[in-house]
Design a protein around this motif. Sequence first.
Motif, PDB file in Angstrom:
ATOM      1  N   ILE A   6       0.856  -1.174   0.000  1.00  0.00           N
ATOM      2  CA  ILE A   6       0.000   0.000   0.000  1.00  0.00           C
ATOM      3  C   ILE A   6       0.898   1.232   0.000  1.00  0.00           C
ATOM      4  N   PRO A   7       0.707   2.147  -0.954  1.00  0.00           N
ATOM      5  CA  PRO A   7       1.574   3.322  -1.015  1.00  0.00           C
ATOM      6  C   PRO A   7       1.574   4.085   0.313  1.00  0.00           C
ATOM      7  N   GLY A   8       2.765   4.389   0.790  1.00  0.00           N
ATOM      8  CA  GLY A   8       2.914   5.150   2.020  1.00  0.00           C
ATOM      9  C   GLY A   8       2.977   4.310   3.275  1.00  0.00           C
ATOM     10  N   SER A   9       2.635   3.028   3.188  1.00  0.00           N
ATOM     11  CA  SER A   9       2.593   2.191   4.395  1.00  0.00           C
ATOM     12  C   SER A   9       3.986   1.961   4.985  1.00  0.00           C
ATOM     13  N   LYS A  10       5.003   2.088   4.182  1.00  0.00           N
ATOM     14  CA  LYS A  10       6.382   1.917   4.668  1.00  0.00           C
ATOM     15  C   LYS A  10       7.103   3.261   4.816  1.00  0.00           C
ATOM     16  N   GLY A  11       6.381   4.351   4.511  1.00  0.00           N
ATOM     17  CA  GLY A  11       7.008   5.671   4.542  1.00  0.00           C
ATOM     18  C   GLY A  11       6.884   6.340   5.890  1.00  0.00           C
ATOM     19  N   ARG A  12       7.667   7.404   6.049  1.00  0.00           N
ATOM     20  CA  ARG A  12       7.570   8.208   7.266  1.00  0.00           C
ATOM     21  C   ARG A  12       6.966   9.563   6.908  1.00  0.00           C
ATOM     22  N   VAL A  13       6.184  10.063   7.796  1.00  0.00           N
ATOM     23  CA  VAL A  13       5.533  11.349   7.584  1.00  0.00           C
ATOM     24  C   VAL A  13       6.564  12.452   7.814  1.00  0.00           C
ATOM     25  N   ARG A  14       6.703  13.303   6.815  1.00  0.00           N
ATOM     26  CA  ARG A  14       7.634  14.426   6.918  1.00  0.00           C
ATOM     27  C   ARG A  14       6.838  15.722   7.091  1.00  0.00           C
ATOM     28  N   PRO A  15       7.435  16.704   7.761  1.00  0.00           N
ATOM     29  CA  PRO A  15       6.713  17.975   7.950  1.00  0.00           C
ATOM     30  C   PRO A  15       6.525  18.708   6.620  1.00  0.00           C
ATOM     31  N   LEU A  16       5.358  19.339   6.506  1.00  0.00           N
ATOM     32  CA  LEU A  16       5.057  20.100   5.296  1.00  0.00           C
ATOM     33  C   LEU A  16       5.649  21.494   5.358  1.00  0.00           C
ATOM     34  N   ARG A  17       6.100  21.967   4.209  1.00  0.00           N
ATOM     35  CA  ARG A  17       6.531  23.356   4.061  1.00  0.00           C
ATOM     36  C   ARG A  17       5.287  24.196   3.810  1.00  0.00           C
ATOM     37  N   LEU A  18       5.204  25.333   4.490  1.00  0.00           N
ATOM     38  CA  LEU A  18       4.017  26.175   4.389  1.00  0.00           C
ATOM     39  C   LEU A  18       4.291  27.443   3.603  1.00  0.00           C
ATOM     40  N   TYR A  19       3.201  28.083   3.185  1.00  0.00           N
ATOM     41  CA  TYR A  19       3.283  29.333   2.434  1.00  0.00           C
ATOM     42  C   TYR A  19       4.304  30.254   3.101  1.00  0.00           C
ATOM     43  N   GLY A  20       5.148  30.851   2.287  1.00  0.00           N
ATOM     44  CA  GLY A  20       6.209  31.716   2.790  1.00  0.00           C
ATOM     45  C   GLY A  20       7.568  31.033   2.785  1.00  0.00           C
ATOM     46  N   ASP A  21       7.578  29.701   2.760  1.00  0.00           N
ATOM     47  CA  ASP A  21       8.835  28.957   2.685  1.00  0.00           C
ATOM     48  C   ASP A  21       9.440  29.197   1.301  1.00  0.00           C
TER      49      ASP A  21
END
Length: 177
Positions: A6-21
């Motif tokens: 399943i896509p993402g099942s072996k992945g780690r959640v990374r922080p999102l870059r927000l507007y202004g980055d």
Amino acid sequence: MRKGSIPGSKGRVRPLRLYGDRGLGMPCEEVTEFDADLAELVEDMFASMYASGGVGLAANQIGVPLRVFVYDCPDDEDVRHLGHLVNPRLVTADGVTVRGPEGCLSVPGLEAPTERFDRAVVEGFTVTGDPVRVEGTGFFGRCLQHECDHLDGGLYLDRLTGFRRRLAMRAVRRIAP
């Protein structure tokens, strides 16, 4: 990404870059190595997209300036489209122009009516380097155009004009960190 998983099942959640980055406003680099690191990136992107409740995610939204995006997005007939594209190139955006609600994981809590073509065709590669062509209409076509914009250093806010842009930018200033 391994076949059958399943896509993402072996992945780690990374922080999102927000507007202004600053990274969100810069064009991304072409992928040159189709290796385990790229497969891991795609897995992490799926995990991050799902954790954030999105339907698409570009690599620069998690701080990786490479031309890669993932998607799990329905079209207007509620048909699910699931996949990823490496080094995507928007080859066609046509059909009627539709102004529809559009949001972005990098601009949380904000949605604005944005004009997009109803149909998009994108060509690129899989994580293993196989060529792929993806065609989308309706909401999925909008998603493909949106993610390609990210990889070119753009946000949907850049497509807004006049009163809609002023209204959206006012809202962004209220919610921006």
